[in-house]
Design an enzyme around this catalytic site. Structure first.
Site, mmCIF file in Angstrom:
data_model
loop_
_atom_site.group_PDB
_atom_site.id
_atom_site.type_symbol
_atom_site.label_atom_id
_atom_site.label_comp_id
_atom_site.label_asym_id
_atom_site.label_seq_id
_atom_site.Cartn_x
_atom_site.Cartn_y
_atom_site.Cartn_z
ATOM 1 N N GLU A 40 0.787 -1.224 0.000
ATOM 2 C CA GLU A 40 0.000 0.000 0.000
ATOM 3 C C GLU A 40 0.831 1.292 0.000
ATOM 4 O O GLU A 40 0.783 2.077 0.945
ATOM 5 C CB GLU A 40 -0.953 0.011 1.201
ATOM 6 N N GLU A 54 -5.527 -8.506 1.160
ATOM 7 C CA GLU A 54 -6.204 -8.069 2.383
ATOM 8 C C GLU A 54 -7.673 -7.835 2.061
ATOM 9 O O GLU A 54 -8.009 -7.262 1.031
ATOM 10 C CB GLU A 54 -5.640 -6.758 2.952
#
Length: 448
Positions: free
Chosen positions: A167, A350
């Site tokens: 991320e 995720e």
């Protein structure tokens, strides 16, 4: 109802991050990270005193935690490495004691039939490198490549799936633009530089892997579909900016070799012209891309800086973190990725939700029906994307444990395993028991 199906070799697992669960951040010669510094500043954490000093104590409980993973039926475990455990100064000297922990973890996973997915960077930059400018320093790409080489040379083969960055959008938006995350900067001119150097670091690490590795490497991004609130030109333009800023800012250079044109409009004079050789470095062939999905965003034009685009709250279910539950967005996102970037294999690296869970288990049980419902709907959304021809190869539930939710401290529980923070006792929630049945049946239980 459409029948839910997954490929025979679909990889079911769970994910964590080092600073969120390990504890003992300075043990055995490890160097401090920016999150060690950030969490110890009471002005910056939502709950004063919440740090990663103990977290879930995974550093000392690793063997029993892996035994729990096996008992739950996990086929894979995505974890991250604390860079400063391996290289206390960020570069140079290798700390063998810190590296040995990750070797033991990988060996224990393999002994229990669990495939390790190793993320090299999940936000915990060594503090010694932050003192040298962190991701604002162009040398950061070389620092990261050297660290990656250490990990590849020691663990490739036992680890067959590697992730460079987790991320990068969150690192720069939270850490360099809005100051909500480590290192806590608030500077529009810094954010593009940090983003670009992160992507250069990603490319440099992939190049190293092609020299010394023999398996698979990819990038993990958090992306969310953007929908205009209305059909107005202003809302559509605002939606395009929001999409460029969060989604395409990282995927376009990695997959296409260029940045979205909207970023120049968003950042104005703060957006540099990047050298062509930088873009060539960033665009490295990838074996897979990891998608972290939590919610969607409905966008309207407004006067917010710097996007001039803002979210619109819907009449819907929201999680404890204020995120709308919208499974259809995951299907839309996966199809969008395939249509824009081609058939690169994908993993959901995720996906999960923070709902209210009690501090302690009651009679050995934690009931979390909202999380079970959330998972069912998102599994169906993934199956729908696969039915539409998207090459999704695995799912890593976020998160294995309740843990330190970064600057929110211990106030939000994402785990399928409940952690009593007073005793550190682990209790699988109803969602964990449900997930076990999904894994055992490869999703067939969802059709019952």
């Amino acid at each position: 109802m459409t029948r839910v199906r997954f490929p025979d070799n679909f990889l079911w697992g769970a994910a964590t991050a080092a600073y969120q669960i390990e504890g003992s951040p300075l043990a055995d010669g490890a160097g401090p990270s920016i999150w060690q510094r950030f969490s110890h500043d009471p002005r910056l954490m939502a709950n004063k005193g919440d740090t990663g000093d103990v977290a879930c104590d995974h550093y000392n409980r690793m063997e029993s935690d892996v035994a729990l993973m096996k008992a739950l039926g996990l086929k894979a475990y995505r974890f991250s490495v604390n860079w400063g455990r391996v290289l206390p100064e960020g570069t140079g000297r290798v700390n063998e004691a810190g590296l040995a922990f990750y070797e033991r973890l990988v060996d224990t996973l393999l002994a229990n039939g669990i495939e390790p997915l190793c993320t090299l960077f999940h936000w915990d930059l060594p503090a010694a490198l932050d003192d040298r400018g962190g991701w604002l320093n162009r040398d950061s790409a070389d620092w990261f490549a050297d660290y990656a080489r250490v990990m590849f040379e020691r663990l490739d083969g036992r680890v067959k799936k590697w992730v460079t960055l987790n991320e990068p959008w969150v690192v720069t938006d939270g850490g360099y633009l809005h100051g909500a995350l480590a290192p806590g900067h608030r500077n529009m001119f810094e954010a593009p530089i940090a983003s670009h150097n992160l992507m250069r670091a990603h490319g440099a690490a992939v190049k190293v892997y092609r020299e010394v590795g023999a398996h698979e490497i990819g990038l993990v991004v958090n992306i969310e579909p953007k929908y205009p609130a209305t059909d107005s030109d202003a809302d559509r333009a605002a939606t395009a900016r929001a999409d460029a800023y969060m989604n395409r800012q990282y995927l376009d250079p990695a997959m296409l070799g260029s940045y979205p044109a909207e970023l120049k409009d968003i950042f104005g004079e703060a957006w540099p012209d990047w050298p062509a050789e930088d873009m060539a470095l960033i665009r490295q062939p990838l074996d897979f891309v990891g998608i972290n999905y939590y919610t969607r965003n409905v966008v309207t034009a407004d006067g917010s800086w710097p996007l001039n685009a803002g979210p619109v709250r819907q009449n819907a279910t929201y999680t404890e973190t204020g995120w709308e539950v919208f499974p259809q967005g995951l299907t839309d996102l996966l199809v969008w990725f395939r249509d824009r970037y081609g058939d690169t294999p994908l993993y959901i690296t995720e996906n999960g939700a923070a709902f209210y869970d009690p501090p302690q288990a009651e009679d050995g049980r934690v009931q979390d029906p909202l999380r079970v419902s959330y998972l069912k709907k998102h599994f169906a959304a993934i199956s729908d994307a696969i039915a539409r021809g998207v090459d999704v190869r695995g799912y890593m539930l976020w998160s294995l444990f309740d843990n330190l939710e970064w600057s929110l401290g211990y106030s939000k529980r994402f785990g399928m395993v409940h952690v009593d923070y007073a005793t550190l006792e682990r209790t699988p929630k109803d969602s964990a028991r449900f997930y076990t049945t999904v894994i055992e049946s490869n999703g067939a239980v969802l059709n019952e």
